[in-house]
Motif scaffolding. Structure first.
Motif, short mmCIF file in Angstrom:
data_model
loop_
_atom_site.label_atom_id
_atom_site.label_comp_id
_atom_site.label_asym_id
_atom_site.label_seq_id
_atom_site.Cartn_x
_atom_site.Cartn_y
_atom_site.Cartn_z
N ASN A 118 0.82 -1.22 0.00
CA ASN A 118 0.00 0.00 0.00
C ASN A 118 0.85 1.26 0.00
OD1 ASN A 118 -2.42 -1.42 -0.03
ND2 ASN A 118 -2.59 -1.47 2.21
N ASP A 119 1.92 1.26 0.81
CA ASP A 119 2.80 2.43 0.89
C ASP A 119 3.52 2.67 -0.44
OD1 ASP A 119 2.09 2.91 3.47
OD2 ASP A 119 3.91 2.10 4.37
N LYS A 120 4.01 1.60 -1.05
CA LYS A 120 4.76 1.75 -2.30
C LYS A 120 3.84 2.18 -3.45
CE LYS A 120 8.67 0.79 -0.52
NZ LYS A 120 9.66 1.86 -0.32
N LEU A 121 2.61 1.71 -3.44
CA LEU A 121 1.66 2.12 -4.48
C LEU A 121 1.24 3.57 -4.29
CD1 LEU A 121 -0.71 -0.99 -4.70
CD2 LEU A 121 1.13 -0.37 -6.27
N LYS A 122 1.00 3.94 -3.05
CA LYS A 122 0.46 5.27 -2.76
C LYS A 122 1.51 6.37 -2.81
CE LYS A 122 -2.33 7.76 0.68
NZ LYS A 122 -3.04 7.65 1.99
N PHE A 123 2.66 6.12 -2.19
CA PHE A 123 3.64 7.19 -2.02
C PHE A 123 4.79 7.13 -3.03
CE2 PHE A 123 1.85 6.48 2.31
CZ PHE A 123 1.18 7.69 2.40
N SER A 124 5.28 5.94 -3.33
CA SER A 124 6.42 5.81 -4.24
C SER A 124 6.01 5.60 -5.68
CB SER A 124 7.33 4.66 -3.79
OG SER A 124 7.79 4.86 -2.48
N LYS A 125 4.72 5.22 -5.89
CA LYS A 125 4.22 4.94 -7.24
C LYS A 125 5.03 3.85 -7.94
CE LYS A 125 1.41 8.44 -6.63
NZ LYS A 125 0.00 8.21 -6.24
N ASN A 126 5.50 2.88 -7.17
CA ASN A 126 6.29 1.80 -7.76
C ASN A 126 5.41 0.79 -8.47
OD1 ASN A 126 8.66 2.88 -6.80
ND2 ASN A 126 8.81 1.52 -5.04
N GLY A 127 6.00 0.13 -9.45
CA GLY A 127 5.30 -0.94 -10.15
C GLY A 127 5.44 -2.26 -9.42
N ILE A 128 4.70 -3.24 -9.91
CA ILE A 128 4.64 -4.55 -9.25
C ILE A 128 6.01 -5.19 -9.11
CG2 ILE A 128 3.87 -6.94 -9.61
CD1 ILE A 128 1.21 -5.80 -10.63
N ASN A 129 6.84 -5.13 -10.16
CA ASN A 129 8.14 -5.81 -10.13
C ASN A 129 9.04 -5.27 -9.03
OD1 ASN A 129 7.43 -7.43 -12.30
ND2 ASN A 129 8.27 -6.03 -13.81
N LYS A 130 9.08 -3.96 -8.87
CA LYS A 130 9.94 -3.36 -7.83
C LYS A 130 9.41 -3.68 -6.44
CE LYS A 130 12.57 0.81 -6.88
NZ LYS A 130 12.94 2.16 -7.38
N ILE A 131 8.10 -3.69 -6.30
CA ILE A 131 7.49 -4.03 -5.01
C ILE A 131 7.82 -5.48 -4.63
CG2 ILE A 131 5.30 -4.39 -3.80
CD1 ILE A 131 4.18 -2.03 -5.45
N LYS A 132 7.69 -6.38 -5.61
CA LYS A 132 8.00 -7.79 -5.34
C LYS A 132 9.46 -7.97 -4.93
CE LYS A 132 6.50 -9.80 -9.15
NZ LYS A 132 6.12 -10.86 -10.11
N ASN A 133 10.36 -7.33 -5.66
CA ASN A 133 11.78 -7.46 -5.35
C ASN A 133 12.10 -6.93 -3.95
OD1 ASN A 133 12.42 -8.65 -7.79
ND2 ASN A 133 12.89 -6.70 -8.80
N GLY A 134 11.46 -5.83 -3.58
CA GLY A 134 11.66 -5.26 -2.26
C GLY A 134 11.22 -6.22 -1.16
N LEU A 135 10.09 -6.87 -1.38
CA LEU A 135 9.57 -7.83 -0.40
C LEU A 135 10.43 -9.09 -0.33
CD1 LEU A 135 5.77 -7.39 -1.13
CD2 LEU A 135 6.91 -6.85 1.04
N TYR A 136 10.93 -9.54 -1.49
CA TYR A 136 11.84 -10.69 -1.49
C TYR A 136 13.07 -10.39 -0.65
CZ TYR A 136 9.25 -12.76 -5.44
OH TYR A 136 8.28 -13.31 -6.25
N GLN A 137 13.64 -9.19 -0.84
CA GLN A 137 14.85 -8.81 -0.11
C GLN A 137 14.61 -8.75 1.38
OE1 GLN A 137 16.31 -5.16 -1.88
NE2 GLN A 137 16.59 -6.11 -3.89
N LYS A 138 13.39 -8.43 1.78
CA LYS A 138 13.06 -8.34 3.19
C LYS A 138 12.69 -9.70 3.78
CE LYS A 138 11.80 -3.47 3.17
NZ LYS A 138 12.77 -3.09 4.22
N GLY A 139 12.73 -10.73 2.94
CA GLY A 139 12.54 -12.09 3.44
C GLY A 139 11.11 -12.54 3.61
N VAL A 140 10.16 -11.81 3.03
CA VAL A 140 8.76 -12.23 3.13
C VAL A 140 8.56 -13.49 2.29
CG1 VAL A 140 6.36 -11.56 2.71
CG2 VAL A 140 8.00 -9.85 3.50
#
Length: 208
Positions: A118-140
């Motif tokens: 929600n934060d990345k969509l609302k504030f950073s306007k990131n796309g799905i691929n960048k959001i997924k990579n960020g979550l992978y890096q955080k170990g989700v």
């Protein structure tokens, strides 16, 4: 066997005590640990019991450290584990801390994933691929990521890409059209939008 010859409240922190064994400083303890094990002057301790007390102290320190980290910002299970490993805590201590944090609901990767998206969509306007990579890096967990990502509306994904591209293209003044397309494409991909979305947006903007 060793004998407790003195227990003193620490001057800089009255929630901790210093324990002296056979007239020598042995270790510091959180007040709760001290009370839990009913320690007092004259009590005799064997090495096994001392080890048990120190393990409890390590757990208390690790738990309090983790809670302090979480009060600053939300973190994933992996991020907490990494921080504890950096402090050289043993695996069983870390496992017990993670279990306790989950009991308290201080860490919950599913909720974290939802907030992150929600934060990345609302504030950073990131796309799905960048959001997924960020979550992978955080170990989700990948299953959690896939489930939550699948809930992102594809039409809204395109609208977000279009909105940021409209702003970005205004900075490309007096450039050749082929260079504008190339730069805009790289920009959108870097923000996490896939090739199809990037090409669709560029086609829409260049027509205008």
């Amino acid at each position: 066997m060793k004998t407790i010859t003195s227990i003193e409240y620490q001057k800089k922190n009255n929630k901790r005590v210093s324990v002296f064994l056979d007239n020598k400083f042995a270790f510091g303890l959180d007040l709760e640990i001290y009370l839990k094990y009913n320690l007092s002057k004259g009590v005799k301790l064997d090495d096994e019991f001392i080890e048990k007390i120190l393990k409890a102290e390590d757990f208390s320190k690790a738990l309090n450290y983790s809670i302090a980290l979480l009060t600053r910002k939300d973190r994933t299970e992996k991020e907490i584990i990494t921080k504890l490993l950096e402090k050289d805590y043993e695996k069983n201590i870390i496992d017990n801390v993670i279990t306790k944090l989950k009991e308290y609901n201080y860490i919950n990767d599913t909720i974290y994933c939802e907030k992150y998206i929600n934060d990345k969509l609302k504030f950073s306007k990131n796309g799905i691929n960048k959001i997924k990579n960020g979550l992978y890096q955080k170990g989700v967990d990948k299953g959690i990521i896939s489930q939550k990502i699948s809930m992102i509306d594809k039409e809204q994904e395109y609208e977000r890409a279009l909105a940021i591209a409209e702003k970005k293209i205004k900075t490309y003044k007096e450039m050749e059209m082929i260079k504008i397309k190339s730069k805009l494409f790289r920009f959108l991909v870097s923000k996490g939008y896939d090739f199809d979305v990037a090409n669709k947006v560029i086609s829409q903007l260049i027509k205008r």
